[in-house]
Design an enzyme around this catalytic site. Structure first.
Site, mmCIF file in Angstrom:
data_model
loop_
_atom_site.group_PDB
_atom_site.id
_atom_site.type_symbol
_atom_site.label_atom_id
_atom_site.label_comp_id
_atom_site.label_asym_id
_atom_site.label_seq_id
_atom_site.Cartn_x
_atom_site.Cartn_y
_atom_site.Cartn_z
ATOM 1 N N SER A 156 0.851 -1.191 0.000
ATOM 2 C CA SER A 156 0.000 0.000 0.000
ATOM 3 C C SER A 156 0.884 1.238 0.000
ATOM 4 O O SER A 156 2.023 1.206 0.490
ATOM 5 C CB SER A 156 -0.905 0.022 1.232
ATOM 6 O OG SER A 156 -1.533 1.289 1.398
ATOM 7 N N TYR A 169 -2.347 -0.774 10.350
ATOM 8 C CA TYR A 169 -2.466 -1.183 8.950
ATOM 9 C C TYR A 169 -1.228 -0.756 8.171
ATOM 10 O O TYR A 169 -0.632 -1.554 7.434
ATOM 11 C CB TYR A 169 -3.717 -0.552 8.340
ATOM 12 C CG TYR A 169 -3.873 -0.749 6.851
ATOM 13 C CD1 TYR A 169 -4.410 -1.928 6.337
ATOM 14 C CD2 TYR A 169 -3.502 0.251 5.948
ATOM 15 C CE1 TYR A 169 -4.558 -2.109 4.970
ATOM 16 C CE2 TYR A 169 -3.650 0.078 4.581
ATOM 17 C CZ TYR A 169 -4.184 -1.103 4.093
ATOM 18 O OH TYR A 169 -4.328 -1.276 2.742
#
Length: 264
Positions: A156, A169
């Site tokens: 990401s 995350y």
């Protein structure tokens, strides 16, 4: 979701890049995972989709894959459980005979504005899904993967620029980048390539499920291209990394993020 995510671009003309290849996609029931599964099927692959519990979404993806002429196997369960990963891979290998491509994609995120509010349970759950499962699936798949295989991990943009409301995350995605680089070195002698894709703001079901409505309205507008990407705009990066076109690429990350410069 309104609008519905776009998982395929009809203007992309397939050319059998993955003809007769066996591709496994975790989290392949919807969003980016569905786009990857369908994109691989368009290029001639048979696909196994491992997902948690969204049975209708998974069935819809299976129907799309089969409409394109590919075989599709669905396996539901928790990839944070190593025993389930071994069982799922065993069924895939029994069905298809081998595995050529593993896409470690499934993940989860939970908004927390303060690190004090990230419980031990949430932290472990995030890492179990986002990181442990990548180890579990890879370990289970490797005995069934021959030379020329490809492993693709979903990282990401948060791994590179961080996100103050998604600390656990973002940390898990940073771990995936390092996992990708390290595993690529280990598997190079087996001629198995390991790469990652680091998406930026992509319009998937995870977005309205995670963020409040006011954040959803502004989602993706802060990148240079001024909009969120569609799953169909990310999937070609996975198809490329799965295909022989990327035969000299390993240990790398492709940044499909709308123009954010991350120097990674």
């Amino acid at each position: 979701m309104r609008p519905q995510p776009q998982t395929i671009y009809e203007s992309f003309k397939p050319s059998d890049l993955l003809k007769d290849r066996i591709v496994v996609v975790t989290g392949g029931d919807s969003g980016m995972g569905r786009a990857v599964a369908v994109g691989c099927a368009r290029e001639g692959a048979d696909v196994a989709i491992v997902y948690l519990e969204e049975h209708k979404d998974a069935a819809d993806t299976k129907a799309e894959v089969e409409e394109l002429g590919g075989r599709c196997l669905l396996l539901a369960g928790d990839i944070g459980d190593e025993g389930f990963c071994r069982e799922a891979v065993s069924k895939i290998a029994a069905e298809f005979g081998r595995i050529d491509v593993l896409v470690n994609h499934a993940g989860e995120q939970h908004l927390q504005q303060r690190i004090e509010d990230i419980t031990a349970e949430q932290l472990e759950k995030t890492f179990r899904t986002n990181v442990f499962s990548f180890f579990y699936m890879t370990k289970a798949v490797l005995p069934h993967m021959n030379e020329g295989g490809s492993i693709i991990n979903t990282a990401s943009v948060t791994a590179y620029k961080g996100n103050g409301a998604l600390v656990d995350y973002s940390a898990s995605k940073g771990a995936i980048v390092t996992f990708t680089r390290s595993l690529s070195e280990q598997l190079a002698e087996r001629n198995i390539r390991v790469n990652a894709v680091a998406p930026g703001p992509i319009w998937t079901p995870l977005i309205p499920a995670t963020f409040p409505p006011e954040r959803v309205k502004e989602f993706g507008k802060d990148v240079p291209l001024g909009r969120p990407g569609q799953p169909a705009e990310v999937a070609p990066a996975y198809v490329f990394l799965a295909s022989p076109l990327s035969s000299y690429i390993t240990g790398q990350t492709l940044h499909v993020n709308g123009g954010t410069i991350v120097n990674g």
